[in-house]
Motif scaffolding. Structure first.
Motif, short mmCIF file in Angstrom:
data_model
loop_
_atom_site.label_atom_id
_atom_site.label_comp_id
_atom_site.label_asym_id
_atom_site.label_seq_id
_atom_site.Cartn_x
_atom_site.Cartn_y
_atom_site.Cartn_z
N GLY A 70 51.28 43.24 85.34
CA GLY A 70 50.17 42.49 84.77
C GLY A 70 50.04 42.69 83.27
N PHE A 71 50.17 43.93 82.81
CA PHE A 71 50.10 44.21 81.38
C PHE A 71 51.24 43.53 80.62
N VAL A 72 52.45 43.60 81.17
CA VAL A 72 53.59 42.94 80.52
C VAL A 72 53.37 41.44 80.47
N GLY A 73 52.83 40.87 81.53
CA GLY A 73 52.55 39.43 81.55
C GLY A 73 51.54 39.03 80.50
N VAL A 74 50.51 39.83 80.33
CA VAL A 74 49.50 39.53 79.31
C VAL A 74 50.08 39.69 77.91
N LEU A 75 50.87 40.73 77.71
CA LEU A 75 51.45 40.97 76.39
C LEU A 75 52.49 39.92 76.01
N LEU A 76 53.20 39.37 76.98
CA LEU A 76 54.24 38.39 76.69
C LEU A 76 53.74 36.95 76.65
N ALA A 77 52.50 36.72 77.02
CA ALA A 77 51.99 35.35 77.09
C ALA A 77 52.01 34.67 75.72
#
Length: 83
Positions: A70-77
């Motif tokens: 989830g954190f990686v998804g938010v950071l890569l958005a």
């Protein structure tokens, strides 16, 4: 060792494919993380019912993996753009 990684054609194709896929589906990692969190809740409930330590460890591992995804998804958005 790192020189081989720098010139790896296979790794280059994987990064390119991953970048294109995530750019088209920017919310996918967050949705996957939410799904994994729900599965983790079910595993934790099973742990409480059975008392099996291995089930508890699997539940905590799944929860932490979901948080990281989830954190990686938010950071890569934002860096991936609109797709």
């Amino acid at each position: 060792m790192f020189d081989r990684l720098d010139h790896s054609e296979r790794l280059s194709r994987l990064i390119t494919w991953l970048s294109k896929t995530l750019a088209e589906r920017r919310g996918l990692p967050v949705i996957v993380a939410i799904g994994m969190t729900v599965v983790s809740l079910i595993v934790h409930l099973l742990w409480v019912i059975t008392g099996n330590v291995l089930i508890g460890v699997c539940g905590f591992g799944l929860l932490h993996l979901a948080i990281l995804i989830g954190f990686v998804g938010v950071l890569l958005a934002d860096p991936l753009g609109r797709g």
